[in-house]
Write a protein that holds these residues in place. Structure first.
Motif, PDB file in Angstrom:
ATOM      1  N   GLY A 188       0.852  -1.184   0.000  1.00 31.96           N
ATOM      2  CA  GLY A 188       0.000   0.000   0.000  1.00 31.96           C
ATOM      3  C   GLY A 188       0.884   1.228   0.000  1.00 31.96           C
ATOM      4  N   LEU A 189       0.351   2.326   0.475  1.00 29.79           N
ATOM      5  CA  LEU A 189       1.105   3.578   0.537  1.00 29.79           C
ATOM      6  C   LEU A 189       1.891   3.635   1.839  1.00 29.79           C
ATOM      7  N   LYS A 190       3.218   3.702   1.704  1.00 32.42           N
ATOM      8  CA  LYS A 190       4.079   3.810   2.882  1.00 32.42           C
ATOM      9  C   LYS A 190       4.743   5.184   2.907  1.00 32.42           C
ATOM     10  N   ILE A 191       4.648   5.855   4.046  1.00 31.83           N
ATOM     11  CA  ILE A 191       5.295   7.150   4.267  1.00 31.83           C
ATOM     12  C   ILE A 191       6.205   7.024   5.481  1.00 31.83           C
ATOM     13  N   SER A 250      -0.753  16.085   0.157  1.00 33.01           N
ATOM     14  CA  SER A 250       0.565  16.406   0.710  1.00 33.01           C
ATOM     15  C   SER A 250       1.561  15.278   0.442  1.00 33.01           C
ATOM     16  N   PHE A 251       1.071  14.032   0.404  1.00 32.93           N
ATOM     17  CA  PHE A 251       1.959  12.894   0.162  1.00 32.93           C
ATOM     18  C   PHE A 251       2.512  12.885  -1.260  1.00 32.93           C
ATOM     19  N   LEU A 252       1.842  13.510  -2.203  1.00 33.03           N
ATOM     20  CA  LEU A 252       2.287  13.495  -3.596  1.00 33.03           C
ATOM     21  C   LEU A 252       3.718  14.021  -3.752  1.00 33.03           C
ATOM     22  N   SER A 253       4.094  14.960  -2.897  1.00 30.85           N
ATOM     23  CA  SER A 253       5.433  15.540  -2.995  1.00 30.85           C
ATOM     24  C   SER A 253       6.427  14.881  -2.035  1.00 30.85           C
ATOM     25  N   HIS A 254       5.996  13.837  -1.336  1.00 34.32           N
ATOM     26  CA  HIS A 254       6.880  13.160  -0.378  1.00 34.32           C
ATOM     27  C   HIS A 254       7.879  12.277  -1.139  1.00 34.32           C
ATOM     28  N   ASP A 264       9.028   9.452  -0.531  1.00 34.97           N
ATOM     29  CA  ASP A 264       8.679   8.034  -0.527  1.00 34.97           C
ATOM     30  C   ASP A 264       7.673   7.674  -1.617  1.00 34.97           C
ATOM     31  N   VAL A 265       7.021   8.671  -2.194  1.00 37.03           N
ATOM     32  CA  VAL A 265       6.021   8.415  -3.235  1.00 37.03           C
ATOM     33  C   VAL A 265       6.687   8.623  -4.588  1.00 37.03           C
ATOM     34  N   GLN A 266       7.055   7.524  -5.205  1.00 41.04           N
ATOM     35  CA  GLN A 266       7.742   7.583  -6.486  1.00 41.04           C
ATOM     36  C   GLN A 266       7.411   6.347  -7.300  1.00 41.04           C
ATOM     37  N   GLY A 306       5.691   3.751  -9.645  1.00 43.61           N
ATOM     38  CA  GLY A 306       4.297   3.506  -9.985  1.00 43.61           C
ATOM     39  C   GLY A 306       3.302   4.003  -8.954  1.00 43.61           C
ATOM     40  N   MET A 307       3.781   4.287  -7.707  1.00 39.90           N
ATOM     41  CA  MET A 307       2.856   4.744  -6.676  1.00 39.90           C
ATOM     42  C   MET A 307       2.352   6.151  -6.956  1.00 39.90           C
ATOM     43  N   LYS A 308       3.198   6.995  -7.537  1.00 46.69           N
ATOM     44  CA  LYS A 308       2.807   8.388  -7.756  1.00 46.69           C
ATOM     45  C   LYS A 308       1.581   8.505  -8.670  1.00 46.69           C
ATOM     46  N   PRO A 309       1.577   7.877  -9.859  1.00 44.63           N
ATOM     47  CA  PRO A 309       0.378   7.978 -10.694  1.00 44.63           C
ATOM     48  C   PRO A 309      -0.850   7.328 -10.072  1.00 44.63           C
ATOM     49  N   LYS A 310      -0.649   6.250  -9.291  1.00 44.78           N
ATOM     50  CA  LYS A 310      -1.799   5.620  -8.635  1.00 44.78           C
ATOM     51  C   LYS A 310      -2.399   6.553  -7.592  1.00 44.78           C
ATOM     52  N   LEU A 311      -1.540   7.204  -6.811  1.00 44.85           N
ATOM     53  CA  LEU A 311      -2.039   8.137  -5.804  1.00 44.85           C
ATOM     54  C   LEU A 311      -2.726   9.321  -6.483  1.00 44.85           C
ATOM     55  N   SER A 312      -2.174   9.783  -7.581  1.00 46.62           N
ATOM     56  CA  SER A 312      -2.787  10.885  -8.328  1.00 46.62           C
ATOM     57  C   SER A 312      -4.162  10.488  -8.846  1.00 46.62           C
TER      58      SER A 312
END
Length: 284
Positions: free
Chosen positions: A210-213, A228-232, A234-236, A238-244
């Motif tokens: 899942g999403l880990k921060i 706010s997590f989008l710029s963290h 740890d979010v890079q 394939g996770m970035k487009p999924k979170l978006s």
């Protein structure tokens, strides 16, 4: 033996309020990751989706298949080229892509669900004009070929299938208004379908928990936190487009978006029907 039976009964009782709450609701599931290449997990997933239908939910499956496309391109002597993470898709590559997605993968998923007692039907964006798209260009302004972004969704076919007990299995192939066949990112297709259907839930099956921060799994989080997590750092990947996609879906009316590990046996069931779940959930 009796203790095991009691434990099984308690599991069913834990699931009961969730089954009651979700009955009649639409759940869009993006089927992907390593789950797609593990025969045991594929069969379990098919049975789980059929169970969702049996207990009154309306599951809608959307799939991509990048690894399978690359495998078949190699077999046919073509090299995969990517720009900004998107496959450059010439006419021949588009033919291979449609063959793999709308042919092989869709038919495999449909066959597994029907073997499990369901009534699954395979469709693409081209069927009944389910979704239309326009060609996309990369940020570097290099030609991507037959790659598209969805511009509109017609849910008539999906509502008809849902109401008559069928499970739609959708490949991420559509067409433009000019009649060109286009390949689309399956995460974006799942998001667009979920929004158009006013789905209660959108579930992304991935290869991570899942999403880990900062090393911590975010079991539940809200829209402000998600943005706010989008710029963290740890979010890079394939996770970035999924979170978006998850953020966009919530903003456009989907109640909850889940990001879960499809490599866990019965992942969808554990996420939906247990008190703790197994992945990350973004809610309004």
């Amino acid at each position: 033996m009796l203790a095991k039976k009691i434990e099984q009964a308690e599991i069913l009782l834990e699931a009961l309020p969730y089954i009651q709450h979700f009955s009649g609701k639409i759940v869009v599931i993006k089927y992907g990751g390593s789950l797609m290449v593990n025969d045991d997990l594929k069969a379990q997933f098919a049975r789980d989706v059929v169970l969702l239908k049996v207990v009154g939910m309306h599951p809608v499956i959307v799939h991509g298949g990048g690894k399978e496309i690359s495998k078949w391109m190699t077999k046919l002597g073509k090299k995969s080229v990517f720009i900004d993470g998107l496959r450059v898709t010439d006419a021949e590559t588009m033919e291979i892509t449609e063959m793999v997605l709308s042919g092989k993968i869709t038919n495999d998923v449909v066959a597994l669900m029907n073997a499990a007692g369901g009534k699954a039907v395979g469709v693409s964006g081209k069927d009944a004009n389910l979704f239309l798209a326009q060609k996309r260009k990369s940020r570097k302004h290099r030609e991507l070929g037959f790659v598209g972004d969805i511009t509109s969704v017609d849910t008539t076919l999906l509502h008809t299938l849902n109401q008559h007990g069928y499970i739609p299995v959708i490949s991420s192939v559509g067409r433009s208004t000019a009649g060109e066949t286009l390949n689309m990112n399956a995460d974006h297709v799942a998001e667009a379908i979920a929004v158009a259907l006013e789905a209660m839930k959108l579930i992304f099956l991935t290869d991570v928990k899942g999403l880990k921060i900062d090393g911590e799994l975010k079991s539940t989080f809200d829209l402000a936190s998600a943005e706010s997590f989008l710029s963290h750092p740890d979010v890079q990947g394939g996770m970035k487009p999924k979170l978006s996609c998850a953020i966009d879906a919530i903003k456009q009316g989907v109640d909850e978006v889940h990001i879960i590990d499809g490599g866990v046996a019965h992942a969808v069931m554990l996420e939906l029907f247990t008190d703790t779940g197994i992945g990350s959930m973004l809610r309004k």
